[in-house]
Design a protein around this motif. Structure first.
Motif, short mmCIF file in Angstrom:
data_model
loop_
_atom_site.label_atom_id
_atom_site.label_comp_id
_atom_site.label_asym_id
_atom_site.label_seq_id
_atom_site.Cartn_x
_atom_site.Cartn_y
_atom_site.Cartn_z
N PHE A 107 106.18 10.65 -67.65
CA PHE A 107 105.72 9.74 -68.70
C PHE A 107 106.61 8.51 -68.75
CE2 PHE A 107 105.62 7.79 -72.83
CZ PHE A 107 104.25 7.60 -73.00
N GLY A 108 107.92 8.68 -68.60
CA GLY A 108 108.85 7.55 -68.58
C GLY A 108 108.52 6.58 -67.46
N ARG A 109 108.15 7.11 -66.29
CA ARG A 109 107.77 6.25 -65.16
C ARG A 109 106.50 5.48 -65.47
NH1 ARG A 109 108.92 10.89 -60.51
NH2 ARG A 109 111.17 10.45 -60.27
N TYR A 110 105.53 6.18 -66.07
CA TYR A 110 104.29 5.52 -66.50
C TYR A 110 104.61 4.39 -67.47
CZ TYR A 110 100.40 4.70 -69.69
OH TYR A 110 99.48 4.09 -70.50
N LEU A 117 103.22 -4.14 -66.49
CA LEU A 117 101.85 -4.64 -66.59
C LEU A 117 101.73 -5.66 -67.73
CD1 LEU A 117 98.81 -4.74 -66.03
CD2 LEU A 117 98.57 -2.66 -67.42
N TYR A 118 102.25 -5.30 -68.89
CA TYR A 118 102.14 -6.21 -70.04
C TYR A 118 103.04 -7.43 -69.90
CZ TYR A 118 98.53 -3.80 -72.48
OH TYR A 118 97.30 -3.29 -72.82
N ALA A 155 101.28 4.78 -76.98
CA ALA A 155 101.19 5.87 -77.97
C ALA A 155 99.95 6.73 -77.73
CB ALA A 155 101.18 5.28 -79.38
N GLN A 156 98.84 6.10 -77.38
CA GLN A 156 97.60 6.84 -77.13
C GLN A 156 97.74 7.77 -75.93
OE1 GLN A 156 94.82 3.56 -76.82
NE2 GLN A 156 94.28 3.65 -79.00
N VAL A 157 98.33 7.25 -74.85
CA VAL A 157 98.51 8.06 -73.64
C VAL A 157 99.54 9.16 -73.88
CG1 VAL A 157 99.29 8.00 -71.21
CG2 VAL A 157 97.76 6.22 -72.09
N PHE A 158 100.58 8.85 -74.62
CA PHE A 158 101.60 9.82 -74.98
C PHE A 158 100.97 11.01 -75.71
CE2 PHE A 158 105.57 10.87 -77.54
CZ PHE A 158 106.31 11.29 -76.45
N LYS A 176 95.65 3.73 -63.10
CA LYS A 176 94.99 2.55 -63.70
C LYS A 176 95.99 1.41 -63.89
CE LYS A 176 91.65 4.84 -66.75
NZ LYS A 176 91.33 5.05 -68.17
N VAL A 177 97.16 1.77 -64.39
CA VAL A 177 98.20 0.77 -64.64
C VAL A 177 98.66 0.13 -63.32
CG1 VAL A 177 100.61 0.47 -65.40
CG2 VAL A 177 98.99 1.73 -66.83
N ILE A 178 98.87 0.95 -62.30
CA ILE A 178 99.29 0.43 -60.99
C ILE A 178 98.24 -0.52 -60.43
CG2 ILE A 178 99.81 1.06 -58.57
CD1 ILE A 178 102.04 1.82 -60.49
N ASN A 179 96.97 -0.14 -60.55
CA ASN A 179 95.88 -1.00 -60.05
C ASN A 179 95.85 -2.34 -60.79
OD1 ASN A 179 95.07 0.90 -58.19
ND2 ASN A 179 93.52 1.81 -59.52
#
Length: 198
Positions: A107-110, A117-118, A155-158, A176-179
């Motif tokens: 999760f930390g890596r995500y 991304l942001y 927070a939603q993904v967490f 999705k984030v990587i893409n």
């Protein structure tokens, strides 16, 4: 004796510099993956006696610049001013076992990739909206809006992945984030965006 004192002083300075350097935030790069050893807060631990687990990723968007009004007016590309950073000394990971620790690490890596991304989304929006006569008041609303959106997504993904325990869902969200990061390739920290086509 003076010679020995000078050597000792040089060693102390070198050691102090190394400690200062170790506290520097780590800037996001595409070729580095966070490790458990990066969670260097004194609060971090893996201990079988624990009955709970938690993570504070230590990742955030760092944004700042220092330039005179003329430089500001003629600067279009602010990519290098917006950084996705990871603060090792503030990053906390607490788990009762290595399995849970590694789930939290995923999760930390995500989350660190989400911060990148942001950061790219902020760079893009600044690039698109800054005109020749814009002033620094342009930036704060952009930063606030996208920071809030990022925090909501995180927070939603967490919650949806139960702290990263649902590995399949977390991997799907991470992909999705990587893409999206790759789709914003013009807005990496060291990139120069292409001129707008009219």
């Amino acid at each position: 004796m003076t010679h020995l004192k000078n050597i000792f002083l040089i060693l102390v300075i070198a050691f102090t510099s190394a400690n200062i350097f170790a506290q520097e935030p780590m800037v996001w790069t595409p070729d580095y993956e966070l490790q458990l050893s990066d969670y260097q807060s004194s609060e971090s631990e893996i201990n079988a006696a624990l009955t709970s687990y938690s993570i504070y990723s230590g990742a955030k968007i760092d944004f700042g610049f220092n330039m005179n009004s003329v430089s500001f007016m003629f600067t279009k590309n602010f990519n290098s001013k917006v950084k996705a950073i990871f603060q090792k000394n503030l990053a906390v990971l607490v788990a009762p076992d290595s399995l849970t620790a590694n789930q939290l690490l995923q999760f930390g890596r995500y989350d660190f990739d989400l911060v990148e991304l942001y950061s790219r989304k902020i760079r893009k929006k600044i690039y698109e909206e800054k005109g020749a006569f814009s002033d620094s008041s342009l930036f704060q609303p952009i930063f606030n809006e996208l920071q809030e959106e990022m925090n909501t997504v995180s927070a939603q993904v967490f919650k949806a992945t139960d702290f990263g325990k649902d590995a399949e869902l977390l991997q799907k969200e991470h992909n999705k984030v990587i893409n999206e990061i790759n789709a914003l390739s013009d807005f990496c920290m060291t990139c120069k965006p292409k001129k707008n086509r009219k």
